[in-house]
Write a protein that holds these residues in place. Structure first.
Motif, short mmCIF file in Angstrom:
data_model
loop_
_atom_site.label_atom_id
_atom_site.label_comp_id
_atom_site.label_asym_id
_atom_site.label_seq_id
_atom_site.Cartn_x
_atom_site.Cartn_y
_atom_site.Cartn_z
N SER A 139 23.64 19.42 -5.88
CA SER A 139 22.88 20.30 -6.75
C SER A 139 21.40 20.18 -6.41
O SER A 139 20.98 19.26 -5.71
N GLY A 140 20.61 21.12 -6.93
CA GLY A 140 19.17 21.10 -6.70
C GLY A 140 18.58 22.48 -6.83
O GLY A 140 19.30 23.47 -7.00
N ILE A 174 29.58 18.02 -15.67
CA ILE A 174 28.13 18.14 -15.81
C ILE A 174 27.83 19.51 -16.39
O ILE A 174 28.39 20.52 -15.97
N ILE A 175 26.98 19.50 -17.42
CA ILE A 175 26.79 20.68 -18.25
C ILE A 175 25.30 20.92 -18.46
O ILE A 175 24.50 19.97 -18.47
N ARG A 181 15.87 15.52 -16.09
CA ARG A 181 16.83 16.22 -16.92
C ARG A 181 18.23 16.15 -16.31
O ARG A 181 19.22 15.93 -17.01
N PHE A 182 18.31 16.35 -15.01
CA PHE A 182 19.61 16.26 -14.34
C PHE A 182 20.18 14.85 -14.47
O PHE A 182 21.36 14.66 -14.80
N LEU A 183 19.33 13.84 -14.24
CA LEU A 183 19.80 12.46 -14.29
C LEU A 183 20.25 12.07 -15.70
O LEU A 183 21.24 11.35 -15.86
N VAL A 184 19.54 12.55 -16.71
CA VAL A 184 19.93 12.26 -18.09
C VAL A 184 21.32 12.83 -18.38
O VAL A 184 22.17 12.15 -18.96
N TYR A 197 25.06 14.38 -6.07
CA TYR A 197 23.92 14.23 -5.18
C TYR A 197 22.88 15.28 -5.55
O TYR A 197 23.14 16.48 -5.42
N LEU A 198 21.74 14.82 -6.02
CA LEU A 198 20.66 15.74 -6.39
C LEU A 198 19.71 15.83 -5.21
O LEU A 198 19.03 14.87 -4.85
#
Length: 316
Positions: free
Chosen positions: A186-187, A76-77, A115-118, A98-99
């Motif tokens: 993350s979060g 993940i970048i 944005r994270f999910l994309v 896990y967000l």
């Protein structure tokens, strides 16, 4: 002949790396060979937590050197937070991300979530949204806020778990879901990520911070990404709180395919190269108008097109 081991990177501080020896279960501190800094130079960190590596052991701890990085299954970048065109890889070889999000104290913006999910979609990382601090919502009327949020992401195809580190709500189910898996958390800062991780694995005793009364935002308590073994089996990657999430290596014409709720309608558009912004007979915009795609998700899509591409922030 030098002794070598194979293992997984559990901590990276930029100059030193901790590698968990797959055979012995012991950790060794290492540096990296300068050649890695020349490869993929547009990333700030050539070796990341979760990387599987080969290490050449020296006579002293300071002589241990990472000599090989094995191919990553995913990573993940995001765009680096500085003004350069570099990107930053958060972690690699992840089974589930896990967000952790909150609706209040502090609120998590839907654009950040999207944005994270994309990015997770683009790199084939299954993601679960953890709606934390459910203990703050005690009145039945709170469901008027919670239910639409959950419906937005469940309808888009994501699992949403309602949890509370304070009351223990959903903790057992989450712990079981993580068993024997590599899980990334993350979060934003302040969403209770460290407290949640301490509840899932009490022996870790991660540092936690308070919410700023003035800005209603969290204070950073995690400085570097770090991986921890779980007593029930599996590994957990804790990451620093993230303020923003700039896209990297996603072409404008590919963006919609990483919104599952938009993409399921895209094949019905009149034009095969429809951008879902202005074209006639666009099945996506029609689905938004009918309420079949959440307006907030479509707005996030438009903002990503505008902010990252038209303003020149996107790069391959």
């Amino acid at each position: 002949m030098a002794t070598t081991i194979e293992g997984i990177v559990t901590k990276s501080t930029g100059s030193w790396y901790t590698v968990l020896d797959a055979a012995s279960g012991e950790s060794v501190r290492c540096r990296i060979r300068g050649v890695f800094r020349l490869r993929g130079s547009r990333t700030t960190n050539p070796v990341v937590v979760g990387d599987r590596v080969r290490v050449e052991l020296g006579e002293e701890e300071g002589d241990n050197v990472i000599t090989e990085i094995f191919p990553r299954t995913n990573y993940i970048i995001r765009r680096a937070s500085n003004l350069s065109k570099e990107s930053h890889i958060i972690a690699a070889n992840i089974d589930t991300a896990y967000l952790v999000v909150t609706l209040d104290n502090p609120p998590t913006s839907t654009e950040f979530i999207d944005r994270f999910l994309v990015t997770a979609e683009a790199y084939h990382i299954p993601t679960v949204v953890l709606l934390n601090k459910m203990d703050l919502f005690v009145a039945p009327a709170s469901r008027e806020v919670i239910d639409p949020f959950c419906a937005t992401y469940r309808d888009a195809g994501y699992e949403v778990m309602e949890i509370s580190a304070t009351t223990g709500m959903g903790i057992d189910a989450l712990r079981e879901r993580m068993r024997n898996r590599v899980s990334l958390f993350s979060g934003h800062s302040g969403v209770g990520k460290s407290t949640l991780i301490n509840t899932l694995e009490p022996g870790l005793n991660l540092r936690t911070g308070a919410i700023s009364d003035y800005h209603h935002k969290g204070k950073h308590t995690t400085t570097f990404s770090e991986m921890f073994p779980l007593s029930g089996g599996g590994l957990l990657i804790d990451t620093p709180g993230i303020k923003g999430f700039g896209l990297v290596e996603i072409a404008p014409e590919e963006l919609a395919r990483y919104f599952p709720d938009l993409f399921r309608y895209a094949s019905q558009c009149q034009y095969y190269n429809c951008t879902h912004t202005h074209e006639p007979n666009c099945a996506v915009t029609e689905a938004v108008a009918r309420g079949e795609i959440a307006e907030s998700r479509y707005v996030s899509y438009l903002k990503m097109l505008e902010d990252d591409y038209k303003n020149g922030k996107y790069r391959k």
